[in-house]
Design a protein around this motif. Structure first.
Motif, mmCIF file in Angstrom:
data_model
loop_
_atom_site.group_PDB
_atom_site.id
_atom_site.type_symbol
_atom_site.label_atom_id
_atom_site.label_comp_id
_atom_site.label_asym_id
_atom_site.label_seq_id
_atom_site.Cartn_x
_atom_site.Cartn_y
_atom_site.Cartn_z
ATOM 1 N N ARG A 156 0.749 -1.239 0.044
ATOM 2 C CA ARG A 156 0.041 -0.081 -0.130
ATOM 3 C C ARG A 156 0.886 1.362 0.048
ATOM 4 O O ARG A 156 1.689 1.238 0.822
ATOM 5 C CB ARG A 156 -0.955 -0.067 1.005
ATOM 6 N N ASP A 187 -2.601 -4.381 -7.958
ATOM 7 C CA ASP A 187 -3.130 -3.930 -6.483
ATOM 8 C C ASP A 187 -2.647 -2.533 -6.218
ATOM 9 O O ASP A 187 -3.412 -1.644 -5.610
ATOM 10 C CB ASP A 187 -3.128 -4.859 -5.576
ATOM 11 N N ASP A 190 -4.400 0.227 -8.277
ATOM 12 C CA ASP A 190 -5.869 0.174 -8.006
ATOM 13 C C ASP A 190 -6.186 0.861 -6.688
ATOM 14 O O ASP A 190 -6.995 1.711 -6.651
ATOM 15 C CB ASP A 190 -6.286 -1.364 -8.096
ATOM 16 N N ARG A 191 -5.301 0.707 -5.650
ATOM 17 C CA ARG A 191 -5.496 1.283 -4.456
ATOM 18 C C ARG A 191 -5.471 2.829 -4.174
ATOM 19 O O ARG A 191 -5.869 3.474 -3.551
ATOM 20 C CB ARG A 191 -4.453 0.582 -3.370
#
Length: 297
Positions: A156, A187, A190-191
């Protein structure tokens, strides 16, 4: 240009069952060690047999057969087994295998993508043939992601609104033959709500870039794995930088190998950046540098 990765990367063939040959690229392999007694690791993943002390280093050892769905090794088999010490994803890990076959030279263009009907849990990045037999190339990154799930922190990244707006207009292409690596890359973007395209193949990536350039919508940023069958990351970067219609792309190469040699070669083929994968913060920081570079050009 002939890729340096292609010149040095062979295949280590080994057995997890008594019939099927498996392989990993030799650049991931540090050494091969006959089975040595292991010390238990409390509360570890069921496929981790314990830790081996090798050259003063404590290394977790995974029963690779059990990890990919085969019958795990019995204690009676240990005496004839080997530990394959790998250096991948910034981790030194041992994999216990039933037997070592041999190391072979390999033309990575001959490696085919695995059949689509294998399902999402097949630990393969490709298949090839050797002496009339089928060799399955294991996706070590996927295997490690199952045994050592990534922490949320590594997957993240946090962007300011200003940073996000710098990235959003860019046409971004992600390339990686590993399913888990593609998911990690996807991911991460996308985050933070950044659009992109993704593919598993270097040849396909080059075609996507050529088609985009013909439509006058060229790819602005290429994020590619280095080790790929067919057209590897070095060769892809070289082709892009030596094709005028594509050469403006900002190229970020990444590798699961903890190898300064692999990263050092990236600039020689025209890459702007080279990263050890995977850390979302490092990836996004590199992409922001690319966005700033393109804004100045």
């Amino acid at each position: 240009m002939k890729s340096k990765a292609s010149q040095s990367q062979g295949l280590l063939l080994f057995r997890l069952s008594h019939k099927q040959l498996f392989a990993v690229g030799t650049l991931k392999v540090r050494e091969l060690v006959p089975y040595t007694p292991l010390n238990a690791i409390p509360h570890s993943h069921p496929t981790i047999l314990g830790a081996a002390t090798i050259r003063g280093n404590t290394i977790p050892v995974i029963d690779m057969a059990a990890a990919v769905g085969y019958q795990g090794l019995s204690e009676d088999e240990y005496a004839k087994s080997y530990i394959v010490i790998t250096d991948c994803q910034r981790m030194v890990i041992g994999f216990l295998v039933r037997g070592i076959d041999k190391i072979i030279e390999c033309n990575w263009r001959d490696i085919e993508s695995p059949p689509n009907n294998l399902g999402p849990n097949a630990y393969l990045t490709g298949v090839t043939r050797f002496e009339e037999g089928l060799v399955q190339l294991l996706d070590v990154e996927l295997l490690l992601s199952k045994v050592f799930p990534e922490s949320p922190e590594t997957s993240r990244a946090i962007l300011t609104d200003v940073q996000r707006e710098k990235l959003k207009p860019l046409r971004i292409l992600l390339v990686d033959d590993s399913k888990v690596a593609r998911k990690q890359l996807s991911d991460a973007l996308d985050r933070i709500n950044i659009p992109y395209q993704v593919t598993s193949d270097g040849h396909d990536a080059l075609s996507i870039m050529q088609n985009a350039a013909e439509k006058r919508e060229p790819i602005d940023m290429l994020v590619s794995d280095i080790e790929m069958p067919g057209l590897d990351g070095y060769e892809l970067a070289f082709e892009v930088k030596n094709t005028p219609a594509l050469a403006q792309a900002y190229i970020i190469l990444h590798t699961s190998l903890s190898s300064e040699i692999s990263i050092g070669q990236a600039q020689q083929v025209g890459a702007n950046e080279a990263l050890e994968k995977f850390d979302a913060h490092e990836l996004i920081s590199a992409m922001l540098r690319g966005a700033e570079s393109k804004a100045k050009s």
